[in-house]
Design an enzyme around this catalytic site. Structure first.
Site, PDB file in Angstrom:
ATOM      1  N   TYR A 174      21.381  -8.324  -0.239  1.00  0.00           N
ATOM      2  CA  TYR A 174      20.594  -7.258   0.399  1.00  0.00           C
ATOM      3  C   TYR A 174      19.125  -7.235  -0.044  1.00  0.00           C
ATOM      4  O   TYR A 174      18.504  -6.182  -0.050  1.00  0.00           O
ATOM      5  CB  TYR A 174      21.260  -5.886   0.163  1.00  0.00           C
TER       6      TYR A 174
ATOM      7  N   CYS B 178       0.839  -1.199   0.000  1.00  0.00           N
ATOM      8  CA  CYS B 178       0.000   0.000   0.000  1.00  0.00           C
ATOM      9  C   CYS B 178       0.868   1.240   0.000  1.00  0.00           C
ATOM     10  O   CYS B 178       0.930   1.958   1.009  1.00  0.00           O
ATOM     11  CB  CYS B 178      -0.903  -0.017   1.218  1.00  0.00           C
TER      12      CYS B 178
END
Ligand code: LLP
Length: 463
Positions: free
Chosen positions: A421, A391
């Site tokens: 990462y 969102c």
């Protein structure tokens, strides 16, 4: 550029990042070996395989999104670093890039050491059998508990990051009746050409003790006086995703300068220097990383030359590559959920993951590429942005890339060079379940980190 600058709405030129993707690649079905793991190829049926297994099979067995890691490639890269530096140097894989017990075992088998920077990484390393003397313990604010655990375990070195830590580690080691091998991390004042958040050798930041103003020399003075510490060397890490060796050259020059000052002041020649990690990888076809043997040759030459001119014995060199070993070995496999063309702008392709499995685009403006991997297509290229399901409009995985114009829900797409990462910085934002890491090797696949379940999430929710 604001929309109001162009009342008719932005033109294509406005939305294309400068210097990138000004034209679609000649063949959208081609996979550039620079950015894909070694054993990745497109089969005759158009489906991409890795380690001999098709992505459709992997998606069926493990679901999507999933990080798919090419074990042979990981081992080959680890070995290449090991071989390049030879017996007179040490290669510490930086666990923060991605760490799991399988990875620890591979590193052990390939003769690498391991850099950890938290109690959790230390626990993973020890539980998978990495000998403690091959572990380096990093971090700018290690807790007393973490320090005690590392000292008790007899880790090979603790890298000291502040004056308080010099005293803290000395005190803990002494109270345990031990003498801990340590290095002091200094900042040499180099501006590495990389993103601000991953540059670490300029002075105005949290890591290390500045060389400037005599602070590093003072840290050495204190460390040499403390019974709980055995000072074995100086450490410098200048940053990450660096292509230009000149930053390492300046760092090596300044670290050796400090070794010389230490010899002159204390009559001690410290036996080790660590030049950190930070070597860049290819995220897109535009990136040209150095090979480990070139890096080893260049670093060794710099240090040897500097030591000769300072009349010092050449210390044992160590390096700490993370991204350069694991980064290129994995891709993230996603299923396309929706395809939303925005007239005159681009097409938004929503996948079943997003910033929870790859925060690097949002955090560092990182560049990635993407390919349709479950089939080939002869459709015209479309300018696409691959976005997640979170969102947030900044939930972007690949900012700008070309995908075939007939891309449809249910297609599998993959983003290469996500081994470093991505899983290690994954989050549960929106209560996303973190994807598995599936290792493939010689026609076999296995989850080395399984997918999180709702049960995992709810187990922590004890309220
Ligand atoms: N050694 C030290 C002391 C480090 O701090 C790091 C990375 C490394 C070695 C390994 O660096 P590498 O070879 O992987 O570049 N999250 C960022 C990268 C942060 C790196 C932190 N330290 C990213 O996604 O680009």
């Amino acid at each position: 550029m604001s929309r109001s600058a162009h009342p008719a709405g932005p033109r294509h030129a406005d939305v294309l990042p400068e210097g990138h993707y000004s034209a679609p690649p000649a063949d959208l079905n081609a996979l550039d070996p620079k950015v894909w793991a070694q054993t990745v190829e497109r089969g005759e049926d158009g489906v991409v395989t890795v380690g001999g297994i098709s992505v459709t099979q992997l998606a069926e067995e493990y679901g999507t999104p999933a990080y798919v890691l090419d074990e042979a490639d990981f081992r080959a890269r680890a070995r290449a670093w090991r071989t390049a530096f030879g017996a007179d140097a040490d290669v510490f894989y930086a666990g923060k890039a991605f760490l799991s017990r399988a990875v620890v075992r591979w590193l052990h088998e390939e003769g690498l050491n391991l850099d950890v920077c938290s109690g959790g990484e230390l626990a993973t390393a020890l539980s998978a059998g990495m000998p403690a003397d091959r572990i380096a313990f990093h971090g700018n604010n290690k807790s007393p508990q973490e320090i005690e655990r590392a000292v008790r375990a007899d880790v090979g070195r603790i890298v000291l990051d502040s004056f308080q830590e010099i005293a803290r580690v000395a005190h803990i080691a002494q109270s345990l009746g031990k003498r801990q091998r340590v290095q002091i991390r200094i900042t040499v004042g180099v501006e590495a050409h990389t993103h601000e958040f991953i540059a670490t050798a300029h002075e105005d930041q949290k890591f290390g003790i500045p060389l400037a103003g005599g602070q590093a020399a003072e840290a050495v003075r204190r460390a040499l006086q403390l019974d709980g510490l055995e000072l074995i060397g100086i450490h410098s890490h200048i940053g990450s995703q660096i292509f230009d060796m000149s930053g390492f050259e300046v760092a090596a020059h300044r670290v050796v300068g400090l070794l010389k000052d230490i010899r002159d002041e204390h009559g001690v020649e410290l036996p080790e220097i660590d030049l950190g990690g930070g070597l860049g990888i290819a995220y897109t076809s535009d990136d040209d990383p150095r090979e480990p043997h070139e890096i080893a040759k260049s670093l060794t030459e710099i240090v040897t030359r500097e030591c000769e001119s300072a009349k010092l014995r050449t210390p044992r060199i160590s390096v700490e590559p993370g991204r350069a070993i694991v980064g290129p070995t994995a891709f993230t496999l996603y299923e396309v959920g929706t395809v939303k063309p925005l007239e005159g702008l681009r097409t938004y392709v929503s996948v079943d993951g997003g910033m929870s499995d790859n925060i690097r685009t949002a955090l560092y403006d990182a560049e990635y590429t993407v390919a349709l991997v479950s089939r080939t297509s002869d459709a015209e290229p479309m300018l696409a942005r691959v976005v997640g399901k979170h969102c947030e409009s900044g939930d972007i995985v690949v900012k700008d890339a070309f995908l075939p114009g007939d891309l449809a829900p249910g297609d599998l797409i993959a983003v290469p060079a996500t081994g470093a990462y991505c899983r290690s910085m994954a989050s549960n934002y929106n209560h996303a379940l973190r994807p598995p890491v599936v290792a493939v090797s010689e026609g076999e696949a296995r989850a080395i980190v399984r997918r999180e379940t709702e049960e995992d999430l709810l187990r922590l929710d004890v309220g």
